[in-house]
Design an enzyme around this catalytic site. Structure first.
Site, mmCIF file in Angstrom:
data_model
loop_
_atom_site.group_PDB
_atom_site.id
_atom_site.type_symbol
_atom_site.label_atom_id
_atom_site.label_comp_id
_atom_site.label_asym_id
_atom_site.label_seq_id
_atom_site.Cartn_x
_atom_site.Cartn_y
_atom_site.Cartn_z
ATOM 1 N N ASP A 1 17.981 -19.105 -10.036
ATOM 2 C CA ASP A 1 16.777 -18.271 -9.969
ATOM 3 C C ASP A 1 16.579 -17.428 -11.219
ATOM 4 O O ASP A 1 17.518 -17.131 -11.964
ATOM 5 C CB ASP A 1 16.797 -17.366 -8.740
ATOM 6 C CG ASP A 1 18.066 -16.518 -8.629
ATOM 7 O OD1 ASP A 1 19.134 -16.965 -9.096
ATOM 8 O OD2 ASP A 1 17.998 -15.410 -8.069
ATOM 9 N N GLU B 1 20.497 -15.898 -6.352
ATOM 10 C CA GLU B 1 21.671 -15.075 -6.681
ATOM 11 C C GLU B 1 21.243 -13.642 -6.949
ATOM 12 O O GLU B 1 21.985 -12.701 -6.665
ATOM 13 C CB GLU B 1 22.396 -15.660 -7.901
ATOM 14 C CG GLU B 1 23.723 -14.967 -8.226
ATOM 15 C CD GLU B 1 23.572 -13.673 -8.995
ATOM 16 O OE1 GLU B 1 24.393 -12.750 -8.765
ATOM 17 O OE2 GLU B 1 22.646 -13.560 -9.823
#
Length: 434
Positions: free
Chosen positions: A102, A168
């Site tokens: 991400d 994350e």
């Protein structure tokens, strides 16, 4: 007869070691040949970043690449996670290798030809989107490793599970995500993963260097909210009520005393930081309520629990002593990223081989958080850092570009080969010895 038997054993052992070394050499040569391809992949992901739990195109690109290598691929784990399974030609352990995928709500500020132009929405506000922490490099590194290990599939003594994890940086408000959800949805099973490894590129560490620490390497990250209630009154007559803002100031000081006077900082580091102070609507009204919101970072479980206990005690007692009340809510978010001692010791020779000129550093812990910790709660795991520092003679530029989560974040792509070598050596060496 005994001497003949011993000679045969030694010969077989020597032959096995030579065979393993040849496999490592072959894999590393392949990684070097793939370096430019891996850089191109990184630039694609950098130019097309996606926020947490929204990594749809990223996941599709990852899955497409893994399928092209002949891996068993599963998508949609923890919303947008992707897992590829590579079964070797010989029996052996199951090794997990993880990359986070991400990006962040940060507007990029540089002149790179592959600079992100993506605009999205975060918390109701329009924002740029940027891989401002190096996750784009992590994806590309792991895809490169998958390609390398696929090329020596028949010689692998075990199975590799390539885990591409979303969110994350944290799921959007009201959503689950990240490593915790990956674990909940069975990413460490079918087949059961024996050990897991993860890495993070670091823009402040020289290219070719690898940093590692036994035990806690990254901190537990917790969120807290303190709601202070007083009695509203006119700003000209503070004695007519109870000032929650003044109480907040005392609580903030009290929290810092917990760290400086009640926490054994020679044992492990700890941090309490206030990120938001919210109170009032007008300059001449002392409000009824105030709210403090912040983060706690700890590297020891007992210290973590003790700091939580003291924060509740300090806040409530200070508020009561001034005629108000305080409620403290602490949300445990990410555990300590804790490197298994024995496993860390076992892989250090592999990391030393991967580092440029054997530059492996036993480092101190950092107070940043990392949800890789959720995997380590279930199975032995090791997390380490690889260098990606952009060299520049201007110290002001160096300082700016070394800061993760900022618009100026930048890494040297030459550091990615070290990451590939690290994963390859760890995987092959662990398979050989287990």
């Amino acid at each position: 007869m005994r001497n003949i038997t011993l000679s045969i054993i030694l010969l077989c052992s020597f032959s096995f070691i030579c065979s393993a070394q040849k496999l490592n050499d072959k894999a590393i040569k392949k990684a070097e040949e793939l370096e430019q391809r891996v850089i191109e992949l990184r630039r694609h992901f950098h130019e097309n970043p996606e926020l947490s739990n929204r990594e749809f195109n990223t996941a599709e690109k990852i899955a497409e690449h893994l399928k092209s290598l002949g891996l068993e691929v599963t998508t949609g784990i923890a919303k947008t996670g992707v897992v590829g399974i590579l079964k070797g030609g010989k029996p052996g352990p199951v090794i997990g290798l993880r990359a986070d995928i991400d990006a962040l709500p940060v507007t990029e500020r540089n002149e790179l030809s592959f600079k992100s132009q993506v605009i999205s929405e975060y918390n109701g506000k329009e924002t740029g989107v940027m891989h401002a922490c190096g996750h784009d490099t992590h994806i590309a590194i792991l895809l490169g490793v998958a390609e390398v290990l696929s090329s020596v599939k028949n010689d692998l003594r075990g199975t590799v599970k390539f885990i591409f994890q979303p969110a994350e940086e944290g799921a959007p408000p009201g959503e689950e995500g990240g490593a915790e959800l990956m674990v909940k949805e069975g990413v460490l099973t079918n087949p059961d993963v024996d050990v897991i490894f993860g890495l993070h590129i670091n823009a402040g560490t020289p290219v070719g260097q690898i940093k590692i620490k036994k035990g806690g390497i990254m901190a537990a990250s917790d969120r807290f909210v303190v709601k202070i209630k007083g009695d509203q009154t006119h700003g000209s007559t503070p004695w007519g009520g109870t000032d929650p803002i003044a109480i907040s100031g005392q609580i903030i000081n009290g929290f810092q005393h917990i760290i400086s006077r009640h926490t054994e900082l020679t044992k492990e580091a700890a941090v309490i930081s206030i990120g938001m102070v919210q109170a009032g609507v007008r300059f001449n009204i002392i409000p009824e309520e105030a709210t403090l919101t912040g983060t706690i970072r700890t590297l020891d479980t007992k210290m973590r629990d003790e700091i939580h206990r003291r924060m509740k005690l300090v806040a409530t007692n200070i508020a009561e002593s001034h005629g108000g009340t305080a409620e403290v809510e602490i949300q445990k978010m990410v555990p300590v990223t804790y490197n298994n001692f024995e496993l860390t010791e076992e892989i250090m020779p592999s990391l030393k081989k991967a580092a440029q000129n054997g530059d492996l550093i036993e480092t101190k812990a950092v107070t940043g958080g990392e949800d890789f910790a959720y995997y380590q709660e279930k199975i032995p795991g090791v997390y380490f850092f690889i260098g990606g520092k952009v060299e520049n003679t201007d110290p002001n530029i160096m300082k700016k570009t070394s800061q993760h989560h900022t618009p100026d974040f930048m890494i040297d792509e030459a550091g990615m080969l070290t990451g590939m070598k690290a994963f390859i050596h760890i995987t092959l060496d662990y398979m050989t010895s287990n």
